[in-house]
Design an enzyme around this catalytic site. Structure first.
Site, short mmCIF file in Angstrom:
data_model
loop_
_atom_site.label_atom_id
_atom_site.label_comp_id
_atom_site.label_asym_id
_atom_site.label_seq_id
_atom_site.Cartn_x
_atom_site.Cartn_y
_atom_site.Cartn_z
N GLY A 265 0.83 -1.29 0.03
CA GLY A 265 0.07 0.03 -0.17
C GLY A 265 0.94 1.31 0.07
O GLY A 265 1.97 1.06 0.57
N GLN B 17 3.08 9.87 1.53
CA GLN B 17 4.30 9.11 1.21
C GLN B 17 5.21 9.92 0.20
O GLN B 17 6.22 9.59 0.23
CB GLN B 17 4.09 7.96 1.55
N CYS C 24 6.67 -0.44 6.73
CA CYS C 24 6.25 0.90 6.47
C CYS C 24 7.30 1.33 5.38
O CYS C 24 8.66 1.36 5.80
CB CYS C 24 5.82 2.17 7.25
N LEU C 25 6.96 1.87 4.21
CA LEU C 25 7.92 2.17 3.27
C LEU C 25 8.53 3.48 3.51
O LEU C 25 9.68 3.66 3.16
CB LEU C 25 7.23 2.50 1.82
N HIS D 99 -4.08 1.00 7.61
CA HIS D 99 -2.69 1.57 7.77
C HIS D 99 -2.38 2.62 6.87
O HIS D 99 -2.10 3.84 7.06
CB HIS D 99 -1.59 0.45 7.43
N GLU D 100 -3.10 2.49 5.71
CA GLU D 100 -2.83 3.58 4.84
C GLU D 100 -3.87 4.80 5.16
O GLU D 100 -3.49 5.92 4.99
CB GLU D 100 -3.16 3.18 3.21
N HIS E 283 -2.15 6.89 7.48
CA HIS E 283 -1.15 7.88 6.81
C HIS E 283 -1.89 9.18 6.63
O HIS E 283 -1.39 10.16 6.72
CB HIS E 283 -0.68 7.12 5.55
CO CO Z 1 3.18 3.12 5.88
#
Ligand code: CO
Length: 179
Positions: free
Chosen positions: A46, A51, A89-90, A131-132, A135
């Site tokens: 995701g 991000q 997480c990226l 999770h997204e 964000h």
């Molecule tokens: Co993340």
């Protein structure tokens, strides 16, 4: 379409509350195409617009065969059971931690054309969606860890990355409750 640079923990945009999308235009479609490309290149499940430095309520998901874009997403129903599972997480490379979340959720969101859709999700796609959406509200999975665990992980990260450090600051929600 392009692979966009991913913002890393410490970048202010990760703590911004993303603004709702009102125009479903070519600019949005270009952003989505670039976000898919960026997520795929990074092997993510995701990616939220924050991000890639864009504080708008847009995210893409690719988890266990569920691949879709969600614009202005909201969880409208949560299942009664919750489970802990490891998340990464990226934007927080090489750090993983257990987060407890509802196992099943009903998502309501708009697609790239502005059409509203509903999806009932369980397992990894349900977790990825939560999770997204976090964000988009300036919340990161690392916020759910205990302060001690978080501190230990960030210290270890610094040791393993030649003294370079990740900066954790409280989420907007936490700073509000703290003040
Ligand atoms: Co993340």
């Amino acid at each position: 379409m392009a692979i966009l640079p991913i913002h890393i923990l410490g970048s202010d945009v990760l703590r911004e509350e993303a603004a709702p999308v009102t125009e479903f235009d070519d600019e949005l479609r270009t952003l989505l195409a670039s976000m898919y490309e960026t997520m795929d290149a990074a092997l993510g499940v995701g990616l939220a617009a924050n991000q890639v430095g864009v504080a708008r309520r847009v995210a893409v998901i690719d988890a266990e065969g569920q691949r879709f874009a969600m614009i202005n997403p909201a969880i409208v129903e949560r299942g009664a059971t919750r489970s802990a599972a490891e998340e990464g997480c990226l934007s927080i490379p090489d750090i993983y931690g257990e987060v407890t979340r509802p196992d099943a959720v009903t998502l309501e969101a708009q697609d790239a054309e502005g059409k509203t859709f509903r999806l009932e999700l369980t397992g990894l796609p349900a977790r990825a969606v939560q999770h997204e959406i976090d964000h988009l509200n300036g919340i990161l999975f690392i916020d759910y860890l205990s302060p001690l665990k978080r501190q230990l992980m960030l210290r270890r990260w610094k040791r393993e990355h030649d003294g370079e450090s990740l900066t954790w600051t409280p989420s907007p929600e936490e700073s509000e409750t703290a003040s």
